[in-house]
Design a protein around this motif. Structure first.
Motif, mmCIF file in Angstrom:
data_model
loop_
_atom_site.group_PDB
_atom_site.id
_atom_site.type_symbol
_atom_site.label_atom_id
_atom_site.label_comp_id
_atom_site.label_asym_id
_atom_site.label_seq_id
_atom_site.Cartn_x
_atom_site.Cartn_y
_atom_site.Cartn_z
ATOM 1 N N LEU A 89 57.485 33.190 41.210
ATOM 2 C CA LEU A 89 58.421 34.634 40.680
ATOM 3 C C LEU A 89 57.498 34.708 41.960
ATOM 4 N N PRO A 90 58.391 35.773 42.398
ATOM 5 C CA PRO A 90 57.109 36.464 44.063
ATOM 6 C C PRO A 90 56.654 37.258 43.843
ATOM 7 N N GLY A 91 55.228 37.758 42.804
ATOM 8 C CA GLY A 91 54.414 38.215 42.599
ATOM 9 C C GLY A 91 53.085 36.804 42.708
ATOM 10 N N GLY A 92 53.449 35.565 42.387
ATOM 11 C CA GLY A 92 52.858 34.787 42.235
ATOM 12 C C GLY A 92 51.813 33.696 43.504
ATOM 13 N N LEU B 60 49.745 42.375 42.774
ATOM 14 C CA LEU B 60 49.141 42.368 40.970
ATOM 15 C C LEU B 60 47.214 42.325 41.439
ATOM 16 N N SER B 61 46.967 41.861 41.916
ATOM 17 C CA SER B 61 44.793 41.704 42.510
ATOM 18 C C SER B 61 44.709 43.621 42.175
ATOM 19 N N ILE B 62 45.463 44.154 42.675
ATOM 20 C CA ILE B 62 44.780 45.394 42.948
ATOM 21 C C ILE B 62 45.311 46.103 41.646
ATOM 22 N N GLY B 63 46.229 45.993 40.927
ATOM 23 C CA GLY B 63 47.039 46.421 40.025
ATOM 24 C C GLY B 63 45.963 46.270 39.188
ATOM 25 N N MET B 64 45.350 44.701 38.470
ATOM 26 C CA MET B 64 45.340 44.706 37.482
ATOM 27 C C MET B 64 42.393 44.792 38.049
ATOM 28 N N GLU B 65 42.492 45.093 39.147
ATOM 29 C CA GLU B 65 41.507 45.980 39.199
ATOM 30 C C GLU B 65 41.665 47.233 38.605
ATOM 31 N N ALA B 66 42.238 47.989 38.221
ATOM 32 C CA ALA B 66 42.466 49.041 38.006
ATOM 33 C C ALA B 66 43.100 49.099 37.132
ATOM 34 N N ALA B 67 43.652 48.603 36.457
ATOM 35 C CA ALA B 67 43.903 48.244 35.165
ATOM 36 C C ALA B 67 42.207 47.337 33.944
ATOM 37 N N PHE B 68 41.990 46.929 34.946
ATOM 38 C CA PHE B 68 40.512 46.588 34.080
ATOM 39 C C PHE B 68 38.935 48.011 34.282
ATOM 40 N N LEU B 69 39.720 49.090 34.842
ATOM 41 C CA LEU B 69 38.895 50.410 34.465
ATOM 42 C C LEU B 69 39.292 51.091 34.070
ATOM 43 N N LEU B 70 41.083 50.785 33.237
ATOM 44 C CA LEU B 70 41.325 52.014 32.532
ATOM 45 C C LEU B 70 41.074 51.218 31.749
ATOM 46 N N LEU B 71 40.585 49.592 31.338
ATOM 47 C CA LEU B 71 40.722 49.019 30.060
ATOM 48 C C LEU B 71 39.371 49.883 28.995
ATOM 49 N N TRP B 72 38.827 50.153 29.622
ATOM 50 C CA TRP B 72 36.978 51.184 29.178
ATOM 51 C C TRP B 72 37.947 51.622 27.516
ATOM 52 N N PRO B 73 38.136 53.149 28.758
ATOM 53 C CA PRO B 73 38.987 54.068 27.893
ATOM 54 C C PRO B 73 40.024 53.829 27.070
ATOM 55 N N ALA B 74 41.068 52.927 27.287
ATOM 56 C CA ALA B 74 41.329 52.096 26.242
ATOM 57 C C ALA B 74 40.628 51.660 24.972
ATOM 58 N N SER C 262 45.302 34.914 35.376
ATOM 59 C CA SER C 262 46.401 34.352 35.850
ATOM 60 C C SER C 262 47.019 34.840 37.372
ATOM 61 N N VAL C 263 46.379 36.240 37.489
ATOM 62 C CA VAL C 263 46.543 36.263 38.734
ATOM 63 C C VAL C 263 46.500 35.754 40.298
ATOM 64 N N PRO C 264 45.022 35.515 40.635
ATOM 65 C CA PRO C 264 43.870 35.856 39.825
ATOM 66 C C PRO C 264 42.836 36.424 40.517
ATOM 67 N N THR C 265 42.077 37.950 39.603
ATOM 68 C CA THR C 265 41.023 37.788 40.442
ATOM 69 C C THR C 265 39.825 37.943 40.243
ATOM 70 N N PRO C 266 38.910 36.662 39.994
ATOM 71 C CA PRO C 266 37.321 36.737 39.566
ATOM 72 C C PRO C 266 36.794 37.671 40.221
ATOM 73 N N GLY C 267 37.061 38.231 41.292
ATOM 74 C CA GLY C 267 35.570 39.694 41.499
ATOM 75 C C GLY C 267 35.831 40.377 40.134
ATOM 76 N N ALA C 268 37.326 41.187 40.266
ATOM 77 C CA ALA C 268 36.865 41.750 38.708
ATOM 78 C C ALA C 268 36.489 41.179 37.204
ATOM 79 N N LEU C 269 36.949 40.371 37.460
ATOM 80 C CA LEU C 269 36.080 39.700 36.156
ATOM 81 C C LEU C 269 34.725 39.023 35.754
ATOM 82 N N GLY C 270 33.984 38.933 37.029
ATOM 83 C CA GLY C 270 32.624 39.031 36.801
ATOM 84 C C GLY C 270 32.330 40.291 36.713
ATOM 85 N N ALA C 271 33.101 41.091 37.197
ATOM 86 C CA ALA C 271 32.236 42.985 37.272
ATOM 87 C C ALA C 271 32.504 43.334 35.491
ATOM 88 N N ALA C 272 34.096 42.890 34.927
ATOM 89 C CA ALA C 272 34.441 43.076 33.964
ATOM 90 C C ALA C 272 33.327 42.572 32.970
#
Length: 396
Positions: A152-155, A164-178, A204-214
């Motif tokens: 797919l185009p984002g892969g 996609l990576s930036i979007g997931m980094e942002a989603a991780f920040l909004l995960l906590w209030p969610a 899947s994206v992947p975003t290893p740095g955001a996973l480590g921070a999370a």
């Protein structure tokens, strides 16, 4: 009299509709569209903020300026104000004043807009509106899973993949209030499902740095579940110490680097050289945005450290690093002082944001500043749903 009551009811219903549209735009549409275009983060949040202010005129006729001034005069507000003042003052000696002033003013205005937006939120958040937060994070994660699939185009390694990576980094920040919202509603299964789908998308994206921070943030949340005051105290101390003592690593290690030296050793060696050659700049710094502009223009090599620690000391010097350390310490204290049900989630979110900066994944990028503003507004929104008595608890 009856007509007047009907008019008041109609205006209140219209204001609630505006508020719901604003929440949907901020916490559902923004993270979802961020996966496909970075412009979404600069278009939708201002619209959502304007709608919140408009709805607040009816739902909260008097903008509570007292709370705004109380925050600005609190220790946390004063620390933030001093750091902002020092950044503005450093524009006098930065070698790139035009770029630095444009970025700094935009960042400060973005964060400053959070205060009136929070002040105009209703005193009580409706339970139905809380579900916009987990809905937005879940839709973002599912969309990231779909568009990161092979073929797919984002892969691939393209601009779409970066989005996609930036979007997931942002989603991780909004995960906590969610997660805080689902916790307040007693939806443990929904909380677990939300974590699973977000982690799966990040892999899947992947975003290893955001996973480590999370992962660090999740550990902080778990420890804070039993004693948020103790965890907030020590994490605040560790975060402050990391900024104050950061230059000791390159100075004391004094690494010898060769052609086969690892990247981190080369980075520390360069930082040690800068400290030795900076002179008085160690105190004042080179001025806001010096590192970003220097990297872009080639004045600073790509081997330089990519971390807020390096940026804080190089841009703002000892004064700025000390102010940042105080701000971090007070921010963790404020997070720990929230209600017992919400404090762990505040601490988790703060740890994630701090870790992202320390890892060098995001620093003063405009999209990240806007996401931080969204996260603060989301937490205020959730906090006003945490009430058990006649008076709701307000975000501190």
């Amino acid at each position: 009299m009856i007509d007047s009551d009907k008019a008041d009811k109609t205006s209140e219903d219209a204001a609630n509709l505006l508020l719901r549209i604003a929440v949907a735009a901020a916490f559902v549409a923004t993270p979802l569209l961020q996966l496909f275009s970075q412009r979404a983060i600069f278009i939708l949040p201002p619209i959502a903020g304007a709608l919140i202010l408009t709805a607040g005129v009816t739902l909260a006729p008097r903008l509570n300026m007292r709370d705004i001034f109380a925050f600005l005069l609190s220790p946390l507000g004063l620390a933030a104000s001093f750091l902002a003042f020092w950044m503005l003052l450093s524009l006098l000696w930065t070698p790139f004043p035009v770029e630095a002033s444009t970025r700094l003013i935009k960042s400060l205005l973005t964060l400053a807009c959070v205060l009136p937006a929070i002040a105009s939120l209703p005193a009580r958040t409706r339970a139905a509106n809380l579900y916009f937060l987990p809905l937005g994070v879940a839709l973002t994660a599912v969309a990231a899973l779909i568009f990161s699939a092979p073929g797919l185009p984002g892969g691939g390694e393209t601009a779409a993949g970066e989005n996609l990576s930036i979007g997931m980094e942002a989603a991780f920040l909004l995960l906590w209030p969610a997660l805080a919202a689902t916790h307040l509603r007693g939806r443990a299964t929904l909380s677990a499902a939300l974590v699973i789908v977000v982690v799966a998308a990040a892999v899947s994206v992947p975003t290893p740095g955001a996973l480590g921070a999370a992962a660090l943030a999740a550990a902080a949340l778990a420890f804070a579940w039993r004693d948020p005051q103790f965890v907030g105290l020590w994490l605040g101390r560790l975060g402050a110490a990391s900024f104050l003592l950061a230059p000791l690593a390159p100075i004391l290690l004094n690494l010898r680097t060769g052609p086969d030296a690892p990247a981190w050793a080369v980075s520390l060696k360069f930082w040690r050289w800068m400290i030795a050659s900076d002179g008085a700049r160690v105190i004042t710094g080179h001025g806001y945005n010096f590192v970003n502009s220097g990297l872009w223009r080639g004045y600073i090599p790509l081997q330089a450290p990519h971390s807020t620690l390096f940026e804080a000391w190089t841009d703002l010097g000892l004064v700025g690093a000390a102010a940042t350390a105080v701000l971090i310490r007070l921010a963790y204290k404020a997070a720990a002082d929230q209600s017992r049900r919400l404090a762990p989630f505040w601490i988790g979110a703060l740890t994630y944001a701090l870790a992202m900066g320390l890892f060098g994944l995001v620093t003063t990028q405009a999209w990240w500043i806007t996401v931080l503003a969204l996260g603060l507004t989301a937490f205020a929104f959730v906090t006003r749903a945490d009430y058990k008595t006649a008076r709701p608890s307000a975000p501190r």
